[in-house]
Design a protein around this motif. Structure first.
Motif, PDB file in Angstrom:
ATOM      1  N   UNK A  82       0.827  -1.205   0.000  1.00 23.01           N
ATOM      2  CA  UNK A  82       0.000   0.000   0.000  1.00 23.01           C
ATOM      3  C   UNK A  82       0.865   1.261   0.000  1.00 23.01           C
ATOM      4  N   UNK A  83       1.933   1.245   0.790  1.00 20.46           N
ATOM      5  CA  UNK A  83       2.801   2.412   0.851  1.00 20.46           C
ATOM      6  C   UNK A  83       3.617   2.570  -0.429  1.00 20.46           C
ATOM      7  N   UNK A  84       4.176   1.469  -0.900  1.00 19.84           N
ATOM      8  CA  UNK A  84       5.053   1.552  -2.067  1.00 19.84           C
ATOM      9  C   UNK A  84       4.277   1.830  -3.346  1.00 19.84           C
ATOM     10  N   UNK A  85       3.029   1.342  -3.421  1.00 19.33           N
ATOM     11  CA  UNK A  85       2.198   1.599  -4.592  1.00 19.33           C
ATOM     12  C   UNK A  85       1.360   2.850  -4.470  1.00 19.33           C
ATOM     13  N   UNK A  86       1.463   3.530  -3.303  1.00 24.15           N
ATOM     14  CA  UNK A  86       0.724   4.760  -3.027  1.00 24.15           C
ATOM     15  C   UNK A  86      -0.796   4.564  -3.018  1.00 24.15           C
ATOM     16  N   UNK A  87      -1.265   3.314  -2.989  1.00 22.71           N
ATOM     17  CA  UNK A  87      -2.713   3.087  -2.924  1.00 22.71           C
ATOM     18  C   UNK A  87      -3.278   3.512  -1.575  1.00 22.71           C
ATOM     19  N   UNK A  88      -2.411   3.620  -0.583  1.00 27.05           N
ATOM     20  CA  UNK A  88      -2.884   4.040   0.734  1.00 27.05           C
ATOM     21  C   UNK A  88      -3.472   5.446   0.686  1.00 27.05           C
ATOM     22  N   UNK A  89      -3.028   6.266  -0.259  1.00 31.09           N
ATOM     23  CA  UNK A  89      -3.591   7.606  -0.390  1.00 31.09           C
ATOM     24  C   UNK A  89      -5.078   7.549  -0.727  1.00 31.09           C
TER      25      UNK A  89
END
Length: 254
Positions: A82-89
């Protein structure tokens, strides 16, 4: 909070890879318990029939150790992605309260580790009892093994809690894996230090607390802390790491 936890469950179960990984991890861990039980002549220089009844159970219960490590990998990969793919945003747009998001994630993986840990523990316990029945014609009563089994289940619970905190703190899959594994193997690292230092470090390690809860640590040994103190040690480790993770998550930009 319930909706946030439900959303986290859906993120775990939606990918086919997750639905396959968890059952395979449990099956592999159970099989590893059997392998370790049938290879005691190599690992302990004793045939399985020469071991004490409780030792037969303990060897099989190493399957819980295996599934704990596999759960650490799974949890760190899921969160790190989630952090590395920026999906957490995107997820934080739906749940802007970062503390709530972290707690929902923590409770979801804690619950997952509880379910998986209990299932594996009960099955490997059953395998051990079947071996005892076949070898010695007896099984151990529940009163003799319940504390050991409960203590073993505490292992995945604590280390997955630590993995979630480490993954949020580092925002990195590799660190999310390495940090809990380092803590897991701290007793071996502590053996490199002089005895006076071990006397200070070993009693406050999570592994010592888990061994005390399970009854593996004998009274008077350097690991033994007592059940109440063992609970406090695990709670303090859990609270400190999660508080640090929440602080980092709330105060650093993604």
């Amino acid at each position: 909070m319930i909706q946030a936890i439900r959303a986290e469950w859906e993120k775990i179960w939606f990918p086919k890879s997750s639905r396959l990984y968890l059952p395979i991890a449990m099956i592999f861990s159970i099989l590893m318990g059997l392998v370790l039980a049938f290879t005691t002549e190599i690992t302990q220089n004793k045939a399985l029939s020469e071991l004490k009844p409780m030792s037969v159970i303990e060897v099989n219960m190493l399957g819980v150790d295996v599934v704990t490590i596999l759960l650490i990998f799974f949890t760190a990969v899921q969160i790190g992605r989630e952090f590395q793919g920026k999906t957490i945003q995107t997820y934080l747009t739906a749940t802007p309260d970062r503390t709530r998001y972290f707690v929902a994630k923590l409770l979801t993986y804690f619950s997952l580790s509880l379910v998986v840990g209990v299932i594996v523990a009960l099955i490997v316990l059953g395998n051990g009892q079947l071996m005892l029945s076949a070898i010695h014609g007896q099984t151990l009563p529940a009163s003799e093994v319940w504390q050991f089994v409960a203590g073993c289940v505490a292992m995945p619970l604590f280390y997955i809690w630590l993995t979630v905190s480490a993954a949020f703190l580092s925002r990195n899959t590799a660190a999310g894996i390495v940090i809990p594994l380092v803590v897991l193997f701290l007793p071996a690292i502590a053996e490199l230090f002089p005895g006076s230092i071990q006397d200070v470090i070993v009693p406050i390690l999570p592994a010592s607390a888990i061994h005390s809860l399970s009854g593996v640590a004998q009274s008077g040994s350097i690991e033994y802390t007592g059940i109440v103190t063992a609970f406090l040690i695990l709670i303090i480790w859990s609270l400190l790491t999660s508080i640090l993770a929440v602080w980092s998550f709330r105060h650093k930009d993604i």
